[in-house]
Design a protein around this motif. Structure first.
Motif, short mmCIF file in Angstrom:
data_model
loop_
_atom_site.label_atom_id
_atom_site.label_comp_id
_atom_site.label_asym_id
_atom_site.label_seq_id
_atom_site.Cartn_x
_atom_site.Cartn_y
_atom_site.Cartn_z
N MET A 1 26.04 27.64 -15.62
CA MET A 1 25.37 28.89 -15.97
C MET A 1 26.47 29.90 -16.28
SD MET A 1 22.52 28.77 -12.97
CE MET A 1 23.62 27.87 -11.86
N SER A 2 26.25 30.70 -17.30
CA SER A 2 27.22 31.73 -17.64
C SER A 2 26.52 33.06 -17.79
CB SER A 2 27.96 31.37 -18.94
OG SER A 2 27.05 31.29 -20.03
N TYR A 3 27.27 34.11 -17.53
CA TYR A 3 26.73 35.45 -17.77
C TYR A 3 27.89 36.38 -18.11
CZ TYR A 3 28.35 37.06 -13.21
OH TYR A 3 29.14 37.40 -12.13
N SER A 4 27.53 37.41 -18.84
CA SER A 4 28.50 38.46 -19.13
C SER A 4 27.80 39.80 -19.00
CB SER A 4 29.11 38.30 -20.52
OG SER A 4 28.11 38.32 -21.51
N GLU A 5 28.56 40.79 -18.60
CA GLU A 5 28.06 42.15 -18.47
C GLU A 5 28.79 43.00 -19.49
OE1 GLU A 5 27.71 45.76 -15.19
OE2 GLU A 5 28.54 43.83 -14.59
N TRP A 6 28.07 43.93 -20.11
CA TRP A 6 28.58 44.76 -21.19
C TRP A 6 28.37 46.23 -20.88
CZ3 TRP A 6 30.91 42.66 -25.52
CH2 TRP A 6 30.91 41.26 -25.55
N THR A 7 29.26 47.08 -21.40
CA THR A 7 29.11 48.52 -21.18
C THR A 7 27.91 49.09 -21.93
OG1 THR A 7 30.60 49.02 -23.03
CG2 THR A 7 31.58 48.89 -20.81
N ASP A 8 27.54 48.46 -23.05
CA ASP A 8 26.42 48.98 -23.84
C ASP A 8 25.80 47.87 -24.68
OD1 ASP A 8 27.61 49.37 -26.84
OD2 ASP A 8 29.13 49.75 -25.30
N GLU A 9 24.57 48.07 -25.03
CA GLU A 9 23.80 47.08 -25.78
C GLU A 9 24.36 46.86 -27.18
OE1 GLU A 9 19.14 46.25 -26.99
OE2 GLU A 9 19.69 48.14 -26.04
N SER B 30 27.41 47.04 -28.32
CA SER B 30 28.62 46.21 -28.30
C SER B 30 28.27 44.74 -28.08
CB SER B 30 29.57 46.66 -27.20
OG SER B 30 30.05 47.95 -27.46
N ARG B 31 27.37 44.49 -27.16
CA ARG B 31 26.93 43.12 -26.91
C ARG B 31 26.30 42.53 -28.17
NH1 ARG B 31 21.94 42.81 -23.44
NH2 ARG B 31 21.13 43.38 -25.48
N ASP B 32 25.47 43.31 -28.85
CA ASP B 32 24.81 42.81 -30.05
C ASP B 32 25.81 42.59 -31.18
OD1 ASP B 32 22.48 42.90 -28.61
OD2 ASP B 32 21.70 44.70 -29.60
N ALA B 33 26.81 43.46 -31.30
CA ALA B 33 27.84 43.29 -32.32
C ALA B 33 28.62 41.99 -32.07
CB ALA B 33 28.78 44.49 -32.32
N TRP B 34 28.89 41.69 -30.82
CA TRP B 34 29.57 40.45 -30.44
C TRP B 34 28.77 39.24 -30.91
CZ3 TRP B 34 27.73 37.67 -25.84
CH2 TRP B 34 28.57 36.62 -25.42
N LYS B 35 27.47 39.27 -30.67
CA LYS B 35 26.61 38.15 -31.07
C LYS B 35 26.48 38.02 -32.58
CE LYS B 35 23.70 38.54 -27.03
NZ LYS B 35 22.31 38.72 -26.61
N GLN B 36 26.60 39.13 -33.28
CA GLN B 36 26.45 39.11 -34.74
C GLN B 36 27.76 38.81 -35.47
OE1 GLN B 36 23.45 39.20 -36.17
NE2 GLN B 36 22.68 39.29 -34.07
N ARG C 137 37.09 38.56 -25.08
CA ARG C 137 37.78 39.67 -24.40
C ARG C 137 38.78 40.37 -25.31
NH1 ARG C 137 38.43 37.12 -18.42
NH2 ARG C 137 36.40 37.82 -17.67
N GLU C 138 39.48 39.60 -26.13
CA GLU C 138 40.47 40.19 -27.04
C GLU C 138 39.80 41.06 -28.11
OE1 GLU C 138 42.64 36.88 -28.63
OE2 GLU C 138 43.58 36.43 -26.71
N ASN C 139 38.63 40.67 -28.54
CA ASN C 139 37.97 41.35 -29.66
C ASN C 139 36.86 42.31 -29.24
OD1 ASN C 139 39.10 40.08 -32.29
ND2 ASN C 139 38.86 38.39 -30.84
N TYR C 140 36.41 42.22 -28.01
CA TYR C 140 35.31 43.06 -27.52
C TYR C 140 35.64 43.58 -26.12
CZ TYR C 140 32.86 41.58 -31.61
OH TYR C 140 32.52 41.36 -32.93
N PRO C 141 36.46 44.62 -26.04
CA PRO C 141 36.86 45.15 -24.73
C PRO C 141 35.70 45.77 -23.95
CG PRO C 141 37.69 46.53 -26.51
CD PRO C 141 37.10 45.31 -27.15
N SER C 142 34.55 45.93 -24.59
CA SER C 142 33.39 46.47 -23.88
C SER C 142 32.72 45.42 -22.99
CB SER C 142 32.38 47.05 -24.87
OG SER C 142 32.04 46.07 -25.82
N MET C 143 33.23 44.18 -23.01
CA MET C 143 32.76 43.17 -22.06
C MET C 143 33.37 43.52 -20.71
SD MET C 143 33.46 39.06 -21.87
CE MET C 143 32.46 38.61 -23.27
#
Length: 108
Positions: free
Chosen positions: A54-62, A64-70, A32-38
């Motif tokens: 089970m966990s899930y997260s929702e993102w404003t755009d693909e 941003s989500r991919d950058a988080w994972k990378q 959350r601190e580093n990826y406000p698009s979550m």
């Protein structure tokens, strides 16, 4: 809903639930601190199966989500090295969060 999700299923060793939730919460705080698009993230405990989460997260755009994972810090904070002592070898191999096509519908 934004329509971009990440999800995971976790199998925690008996007696390690509290430690797992603490590590997951720390990971979420960093995210959350580093990826406000979550938009939102949740950890759900399956009361019918001991140690299953089970966990899930929702993102404003693909992207941003991919950058988080990378992000190299993602693997450092989230990787098997962090969770293997809590979850054991089977749980540590869980790769749902790393799958760029994972969706919240897998939680149903």
């Amino acid at each position: 809903m934004a329509g971009h999700y990440a999800s995971g299923v976790w199998h925690v060793r008996q007696g390690n639930d509290e430690q797992f939730v603490q590590k997951w919460t720390e990971f979420l705080q960093w995210s959350r601190e580093n990826y406000p698009s979550m938009v939102v993230a949740r950890l759900l405990h399956d009361k019918g199966v001991p140690g299953r989460y089970m966990s899930y997260s929702e993102w404003t755009d693909e992207s941003s989500r991919d950058a988080w994972k990378q992000d190299p810090e993602f693997r450092t904070r989230f990787g098997a090295r962090v969770f293997v002592h809590i979850m054991g070898p089977k749980g540590a191999r869980n790769s749902d969060y790393l799958d760029k096509n994972s969706t919240a519908t897998s939680l149903a």
